[in-house]
Design an enzyme around this catalytic site. Sequence first.
Site, mmCIF file in Angstrom:
data_model
loop_
_atom_site.group_PDB
_atom_site.id
_atom_site.type_symbol
_atom_site.label_atom_id
_atom_site.label_comp_id
_atom_site.label_asym_id
_atom_site.label_seq_id
_atom_site.Cartn_x
_atom_site.Cartn_y
_atom_site.Cartn_z
ATOM 1 N N LYS A 54 44.731 61.808 -15.958
ATOM 2 C CA LYS A 54 43.649 61.560 -14.988
ATOM 3 C C LYS A 54 43.841 60.200 -14.319
ATOM 4 O O LYS A 54 43.666 60.050 -13.110
ATOM 5 C CB LYS A 54 42.281 61.620 -15.699
ATOM 6 C CG LYS A 54 41.882 63.041 -16.117
ATOM 7 C CD LYS A 54 40.665 63.061 -17.027
ATOM 8 C CE LYS A 54 40.357 64.483 -17.499
ATOM 9 N NZ LYS A 54 39.210 64.580 -18.400
ATOM 10 N N GLN A 98 35.524 60.735 -22.365
ATOM 11 C CA GLN A 98 36.339 61.892 -22.755
ATOM 12 C C GLN A 98 35.778 62.536 -24.025
ATOM 13 O O GLN A 98 35.496 61.863 -25.013
ATOM 14 C CB GLN A 98 37.800 61.447 -22.963
ATOM 15 C CG GLN A 98 38.767 62.580 -23.230
ATOM 16 C CD GLN A 98 38.976 63.526 -22.039
ATOM 17 O OE1 GLN A 98 38.794 63.151 -20.888
ATOM 18 N NE2 GLN A 98 39.347 64.765 -22.319
ATOM 19 N N ASP A 121 31.768 63.982 -14.244
ATOM 20 C CA ASP A 121 32.022 65.212 -14.999
ATOM 21 C C ASP A 121 30.941 66.265 -14.718
ATOM 22 O O ASP A 121 31.107 67.430 -15.049
ATOM 23 C CB ASP A 121 31.989 64.920 -16.510
ATOM 24 C CG ASP A 121 33.364 64.617 -17.083
ATOM 25 O OD1 ASP A 121 34.332 65.251 -16.657
ATOM 26 O OD2 ASP A 121 33.438 63.755 -17.979
#
Length: 294
Positions: A54, A98, A121
């Site tokens: 990412k 994460q 997200d």
Amino acid sequence: MVATILDGKAIASQIREELAEEVAKWTAKRAITPCLAAVLVGDHPASEVYVRSKRRACEQAGLESQLHRLSGDCRESDLLELVDRMNRDPAVHGILVQLPLPAHIHESKILDAINPMKDVDAFHAENVGRICQGRPRYLPCTPHGIVQLLHRTGIKVSGKQAVVIGRSDIVGKPMAMMLMNRDSTLGPACANATVTVCHSRTAGLGDITRQADLLVAAIGRPRFVTADMVKPGAVVIDVGINRVDDQLVGDVDFEPVKQVAGHITPVPGGVGPLTVAMLLYNTLLAAKLQHTSA
Ligand code: GUN
């Protein structure tokens, strides 16, 4: 019939190139660089790989990225304090914690603490609720990547029978909502499906999946979807990434299903690269939303 392979990697590259151009224009006008702050707690090997990819993608698109590491035995309050600092930092536009987190940390408490305007997200309850009501701010990266893949391949969803296998907060639930909604970021043709959600306790699963014009497998079990579960000519989207004997395999039994389906995504090289591309999209969008007048 042998299915057409949907090349997620190529489509993700195309999206990333488009985004890099947009980032360059946006940044040149304002002297602000959109910035993603990623948080890694502990040393989960797969998470390390995902976050690295990412951050590399951010760099290639002209976005800034930060990495914040906490040890696996940190206190929940340490992570909450870090999230609070990032929420208040005007140079940070997007925050990504994460998952999975260590068992002693309450995931929902952390996700609820992220400023919804920086929630790239789209896991915060406010952003989930907005998708549910058909007025999204951010879309979760994997389902949004799938919508992009379908649109850019010319596959229409409207009026079709869609079956989603898996009810996770990250993929299954938002995917079902997005396919069911009246509109998408790419217009109504990529929405308006009739959606059924199946999961590990669904009875008569094959009878349901055989109705699907669009089958999305996101159950996290290797080669779970077999050829007899697929309607001839169906579009099969494989979200699974499972490690079996040192090999990456999806949730779909690829070779036999390829003989039945009309279109199919491979693993790797299908949905995965699109998830990363859509994170870049959300980071740019976050910067835009936080600098509306800049
Ligand atoms: N773990 C697996 N997929 C994801 C994702 O899309 N976002 C975050 N934050 N964690 C994940």
